[in-house]
Design an enzyme around this catalytic site. Structure first.
Site, PDB file in Angstrom:
ATOM      1  N   GLY A 251       4.558 -50.351  17.003  1.00  0.00           N
ATOM      2  CA  GLY A 251       5.840 -50.022  17.618  1.00  0.00           C
ATOM      3  C   GLY A 251       5.656 -49.186  18.866  1.00  0.00           C
ATOM      4  O   GLY A 251       5.080 -48.098  18.803  1.00  0.00           O
ATOM      5  N   ASP A 255       8.057 -41.034  19.095  1.00  0.00           N
ATOM      6  CA  ASP A 255       8.987 -40.723  18.008  1.00  0.00           C
ATOM      7  C   ASP A 255       9.523 -39.295  18.028  1.00  0.00           C
ATOM      8  O   ASP A 255      10.720 -39.066  18.052  1.00  0.00           O
ATOM      9  CB  ASP A 255       8.284 -40.996  16.670  1.00  0.00           C
ATOM     10  CG  ASP A 255       9.237 -40.964  15.488  1.00  0.00           C
ATOM     11  OD1 ASP A 255      10.385 -40.557  15.684  1.00  0.00           O
ATOM     12  OD2 ASP A 255       8.846 -41.349  14.397  1.00  0.00           O
ATOM     13  N   ASN A 257       9.562 -37.522  15.550  1.00  0.00           N
ATOM     14  CA  ASN A 257      10.183 -37.396  14.215  1.00  0.00           C
ATOM     15  C   ASN A 257      11.713 -37.535  14.231  1.00  0.00           C
ATOM     16  O   ASN A 257      12.368 -37.222  13.242  1.00  0.00           O
ATOM     17  CB  ASN A 257       9.818 -36.047  13.563  1.00  0.00           C
ATOM     18  CG  ASN A 257       8.320 -35.936  13.303  1.00  0.00           C
ATOM     19  OD1 ASN A 257       7.656 -36.942  13.067  1.00  0.00           O
ATOM     20  ND2 ASN A 257       7.797 -34.737  13.351  1.00  0.00           N
ATOM     21  N   LEU A 291       1.119 -41.705  14.110  1.00  0.00           N
ATOM     22  CA  LEU A 291       0.215 -41.494  15.238  1.00  0.00           C
ATOM     23  C   LEU A 291       0.808 -42.093  16.506  1.00  0.00           C
ATOM     24  O   LEU A 291       1.741 -42.884  16.458  1.00  0.00           O
ATOM     25  CB  LEU A 291      -1.147 -42.159  14.941  1.00  0.00           C
ATOM     26  CG  LEU A 291      -1.863 -41.718  13.673  1.00  0.00           C
ATOM     27  CD1 LEU A 291      -3.117 -42.557  13.470  1.00  0.00           C
ATOM     28  CD2 LEU A 291      -2.222 -40.238  13.732  1.00  0.00           C
TER      29      LEU A 291
END
Length: 327
Positions: A251, A255, A257, A291
């Site tokens: 992907g 991110d 999170n 990661l």
């Protein structure tokens, strides 16, 4: 009219048909020594040697010339900005950002030229004047490795401009890693459009010439769902080996999170296969197992080369992740 003398005429007419006789020892002693550059031969092969050709030092551009070129570029840029038509509703801070961006693009050529000269000067100072060895590049079409890895760039709407900048650098890192492989992976960039495409076109020169499969279409348009294996940290399936009939998807998403499990949810919704890297089979992490794009790609690349997941993971994951051997 000038007539030759008797002696000269005789020398001209008379030619000794006999071969020259070898010089006597006394004549040899009186003869001057030959030049030192003459090649001598030895019957002992251990004494034979060939002098290496002298290395040619790289030609350095004088610093004054570089400074003058930089000054000319600055003057041209000032004129360019003076004539540039900015939007009327642009705020002061936005205008400064735009000028900074234009400056970056305008000075790219001279900046790279200066950087190349710095490298040349450092090599010259070290006495390392030998030309650097170019890595032998294998084209994807000639690679014996048919494993397909795709970077899914369909997350533009969920990332800030800053995150898209980070993603473009990670994509560039993946390309560099792949390019230096003896047999590169079949690297695909899918759904490259929108903000990510604009960033690539604006700040990464020559990316269109990369030896990579670049597509604006989505994964669904390019590959049947039965061939796709989406790599997700949340998957219950642990990846052990690669199958060349599958395409393994990373992907393309920075991110922080904020969208935990999004790639996994998309894989389930599209009917893709999914798997996670076997990190927890060998190690424990102090942080989440999520990661960066380039770290996932590098683990795959290292595994393909070493055939060891343990070595591939250990070589790649940075120390800040708190990697420890599993007891």
């Amino acid at each position: 009219m000038i007539c030759p003398s008797k002696d000269t005429a005789e020398d001209t007419v008379k030619k000794d048909p006999s071969p020259a006789s070898p010089p006597s020892e006394s004549e040899s002693a009186e003869r001057p020594a030959k030049a030192a550059t003459e090649i001598s031969f030895s019957t002992d092969p251990s004494e034979a040697s060939i002098d290496p050709e002298p290395l040619i030092a790289p030609k350095l551009i004088p610093q004054a010339e570089l400074d003058a070129e930089y000054k000319r570029t600055q003057e041209e840029f000032d004129k360019y900005i003076a004539e540039y038509i900015f939007p009327e509703d642009l705020s002061k801070s936005a205008k400064k950002k735009l000028i900074k961006k234009l400056h970056f693009e305008y000075f790219k050529k001279i900046r790279r030229k200066i950087e190349r000269e710095k490298i040349k000067r450092k090599r010259a100072e070290r006495g390392d004047d030998a030309p650097s060895k170019r890595h032998k590049v294998t084209k994807l079409s000639d690679s014996d490795n048919k494993l397909r890895i795709a970077l899914d760039c369909s997350y533009d709407d969920l990332m800030t401009e800053r995150d898209i900048v980070k993603l473009s650098k990670q994509i560039q890192r993946c390309y560099t890693l792949n390019r230096h492989m003896e047999d590169p992976l079949q690297l695909h960039l899918t759904h490259l459009q929108g903000k990510s495409l604009s960033r690539m076109e604006g700040f990464i020169d020559g990316y269109r010439n990369w030896d990579v499969h670049i597509k604006s279409e989505s994964l669904l348009e390019l590959f049947p769902p039965s061939e796709v294996v989406y790599l997700c940290a949340e998957s219950e399936n642990t990846l052990s080996e690669f199958d060349d009939s599958k395409v393994y998807v990373i992907g393309g998403f920075v991110d922080h999170n904020s969208h935990k499990g999004l790639a996994y949810e998309r894989a389930l919704a599209a009917g893709y296969g999914h798997a996670r890297l076997p990190i927890d089979s060998y190690f424990t992490l102090a942080t989440r197992k999520v990661l960066t794009v380039c770290h996932v790609f590098e683990i795959i690349k290292n595994f393909v080369e070493s055939k060891s997941w343990e070595d591939a993971i250990r070589l790649t994951i940075p120390a800040r992740k708190g990697l420890e051997d599993k007891v």
